[in-house]
Motif scaffolding. Structure first.
Motif, PDB file in Angstrom:
ATOM      1  N   MET A  12      28.031 -14.720  45.951  1.00 41.15           N
ATOM      2  CA  MET A  12      28.508 -15.996  45.431  1.00 41.15           C
ATOM      3  C   MET A  12      27.671 -17.137  46.011  1.00 41.15           C
ATOM      4  O   MET A  12      27.207 -18.021  45.287  1.00 41.15           O
ATOM      5  CB  MET A  12      29.977 -16.223  45.775  1.00 41.15           C
ATOM      6  CG  MET A  12      30.529 -17.490  45.162  1.00 41.15           C
ATOM      7  SD  MET A  12      31.443 -18.670  46.186  1.00 41.15           S
ATOM      8  CE  MET A  12      31.073 -18.378  47.854  1.00 41.15           C
ATOM      9  N   ILE A  13      27.440 -17.095  47.315  1.00 41.26           N
ATOM     10  CA  ILE A  13      26.652 -18.133  47.979  1.00 41.26           C
ATOM     11  C   ILE A  13      25.215 -18.131  47.450  1.00 41.26           C
ATOM     12  O   ILE A  13      24.668 -19.181  47.088  1.00 41.26           O
ATOM     13  CB  ILE A  13      26.687 -17.947  49.506  1.00 41.26           C
ATOM     14  CG1 ILE A  13      28.101 -18.199  50.029  1.00 41.26           C
ATOM     15  CG2 ILE A  13      25.670 -18.856  50.192  1.00 41.26           C
ATOM     16  CD1 ILE A  13      28.336 -17.732  51.453  1.00 41.26           C
ATOM     17  N   PHE A  20      21.106 -24.227  42.417  1.00 38.54           N
ATOM     18  CA  PHE A  20      20.646 -25.488  43.005  1.00 38.54           C
ATOM     19  C   PHE A  20      19.123 -25.499  43.133  1.00 38.54           C
ATOM     20  O   PHE A  20      18.463 -26.489  42.795  1.00 38.54           O
ATOM     21  CB  PHE A  20      21.317 -25.691  44.370  1.00 38.54           C
ATOM     22  CG  PHE A  20      20.869 -26.913  45.097  1.00 38.54           C
ATOM     23  CD1 PHE A  20      21.332 -28.167  44.722  1.00 38.54           C
ATOM     24  CD2 PHE A  20      19.984 -26.823  46.163  1.00 38.54           C
ATOM     25  CE1 PHE A  20      20.918 -29.300  45.387  1.00 38.54           C
ATOM     26  CE2 PHE A  20      19.563 -27.949  46.838  1.00 38.54           C
ATOM     27  CZ  PHE A  20      20.032 -29.205  46.454  1.00 38.54           C
ATOM     28  N   TYR A  21      18.560 -24.390  43.605  1.00 37.89           N
ATOM     29  CA  TYR A  21      17.109 -24.268  43.766  1.00 37.89           C
ATOM     30  C   TYR A  21      16.397 -24.451  42.420  1.00 37.89           C
ATOM     31  O   TYR A  21      15.414 -25.186  42.316  1.00 37.89           O
ATOM     32  CB  TYR A  21      16.752 -22.919  44.391  1.00 37.89           C
ATOM     33  CG  TYR A  21      15.274 -22.647  44.497  1.00 37.89           C
ATOM     34  CD1 TYR A  21      14.481 -23.345  45.408  1.00 37.89           C
ATOM     35  CD2 TYR A  21      14.665 -21.695  43.694  1.00 37.89           C
ATOM     36  CE1 TYR A  21      13.117 -23.101  45.502  1.00 37.89           C
ATOM     37  CE2 TYR A  21      13.309 -21.439  43.778  1.00 37.89           C
ATOM     38  CZ  TYR A  21      12.539 -22.150  44.686  1.00 37.89           C
ATOM     39  OH  TYR A  21      11.191 -21.907  44.777  1.00 37.89           O
ATOM     40  N   TYR A  22      16.905 -23.794  41.396  1.00 39.30           N
ATOM     41  CA  TYR A  22      16.321 -23.893  40.059  1.00 39.30           C
ATOM     42  C   TYR A  22      16.307 -25.341  39.588  1.00 39.30           C
ATOM     43  O   TYR A  22      15.286 -25.863  39.123  1.00 39.30           O
ATOM     44  CB  TYR A  22      17.102 -23.011  39.087  1.00 39.30           C
ATOM     45  CG  TYR A  22      16.847 -23.296  37.631  1.00 39.30           C
ATOM     46  CD1 TYR A  22      15.600 -23.079  37.067  1.00 39.30           C
ATOM     47  CD2 TYR A  22      17.866 -23.782  36.810  1.00 39.30           C
ATOM     48  CE1 TYR A  22      15.366 -23.335  35.721  1.00 39.30           C
ATOM     49  CE2 TYR A  22      17.638 -24.041  35.472  1.00 39.30           C
ATOM     50  CZ  TYR A  22      16.393 -23.825  34.931  1.00 39.30           C
ATOM     51  OH  TYR A  22      16.163 -24.076  33.605  1.00 39.30           O
ATOM     52  N   ARG A  23      17.447 -26.007  39.734  1.00 36.24           N
ATOM     53  CA  ARG A  23      17.541 -27.391  39.281  1.00 36.24           C
ATOM     54  C   ARG A  23      16.590 -28.306  40.043  1.00 36.24           C
ATOM     55  O   ARG A  23      15.888 -29.126  39.459  1.00 36.24           O
ATOM     56  CB  ARG A  23      18.976 -27.901  39.428  1.00 36.24           C
ATOM     57  CG  ARG A  23      19.165 -29.284  38.819  1.00 36.24           C
ATOM     58  CD  ARG A  23      20.494 -29.880  39.122  1.00 36.24           C
ATOM     59  NE  ARG A  23      20.453 -30.300  40.537  1.00 36.24           N
ATOM     60  CZ  ARG A  23      21.526 -30.467  41.288  1.00 36.24           C
ATOM     61  NH1 ARG A  23      22.713 -30.227  40.793  1.00 36.24           N
ATOM     62  NH2 ARG A  23      21.415 -30.855  42.538  1.00 36.24           N
ATOM     63  N   VAL A  40      18.202 -16.376  37.413  1.00 40.67           N
ATOM     64  CA  VAL A  40      18.581 -15.845  38.728  1.00 40.67           C
ATOM     65  C   VAL A  40      20.047 -16.163  39.030  1.00 40.67           C
ATOM     66  O   VAL A  40      20.802 -15.296  39.471  1.00 40.67           O
ATOM     67  CB  VAL A  40      17.652 -16.393  39.837  1.00 40.67           C
ATOM     68  CG1 VAL A  40      18.136 -15.978  41.214  1.00 40.67           C
ATOM     69  CG2 VAL A  40      16.229 -15.917  39.607  1.00 40.67           C
ATOM     70  N   HIS A  41      20.446 -17.401  38.784  1.00 41.26           N
ATOM     71  CA  HIS A  41      21.807 -17.860  39.059  1.00 41.26           C
ATOM     72  C   HIS A  41      22.851 -16.940  38.412  1.00 41.26           C
ATOM     73  O   HIS A  41      23.750 -16.429  39.086  1.00 41.26           O
ATOM     74  CB  HIS A  41      21.925 -19.301  38.539  1.00 41.26           C
ATOM     75  CG  HIS A  41      23.280 -19.877  38.509  1.00 41.26           C
ATOM     76  ND1 HIS A  41      23.949 -20.250  39.647  1.00 41.26           N
ATOM     77  CD2 HIS A  41      24.090 -20.193  37.472  1.00 41.26           C
ATOM     78  CE1 HIS A  41      25.126 -20.764  39.308  1.00 41.26           C
ATOM     79  NE2 HIS A  41      25.226 -20.733  37.997  1.00 41.26           N
TER      80      HIS A  41
END
Length: 150
Positions: A12-13, A20-23, A40-41
């Motif tokens: 989940m984490i 967040f990384y993708y964005r 990935v998310h």
């Protein structure tokens, strides 16, 4: 059961962090094209968190960990998911940064998918071994007149 819960929690984490990384990386690099980072998310949340939450319920119902093969399925599946997600992240990051990803990334990602498949096969073998055992217990209770809810 705790290790299954912990696996779901960790995924989940990782799933939330990967979103967040993708964005943030696509925004920082002004990238608007397609990249595997966008997948990935959802892969981590579905194949990691949701899968292990379902396994947790099945463990509660069928005591899957009573079968020695369960540990193998758990670790092989986790290894496969870790390798697959790492390669998706690497490939996606390289795409965003404007670099080509080589054949080695595809090869390692394929190995990750193979490990995932083996882990799933081992999991279903484990589940198959426990379902008849559960039914036999219910049949024994019915034969002795005890309710199935006991």
């Amino acid at each position: 059961m705790r290790k299954i819960y912990n696996a779901a929690h960790v995924y989940m984490i990782i799933g939330l962090v990967s979103g967040f990384y993708y964005r943030e990386i696509t925004k920082a690099e002004h990238f608007t094209g397609d990249t595997q980072l966008g997948l990935v998310h959802t892969h981590v949340l579905a194949l990691g968190m949701l899968f292990f939450l379902i396994v947790l319920m099945l463990e509660k119902q069928f005591a899957l960990s009573a079968v020695r093969l369960f540990d193998w399925s758990f670790w092989v599946y986790n290894a496969g998911l870790a390798v697959t997600v790492a390669m998706m992240t690497l490939h996606g990051t390289l795409t965003v940064l404007g670099h080509e990803s080589g054949d080695a990334i595809a090869l390692v990602a394929g190995a990750g998918h193979i490990l995932l498949t083996v882990g799933l096969i081992l999991f279903f073998i484990t589940l198959g071994k426990r379902i008849p055992a559960r039914r036999e217990v219910a049949d024994q209770k019915a034969a002795t007149g005890a309710s199935a809810a006991d």
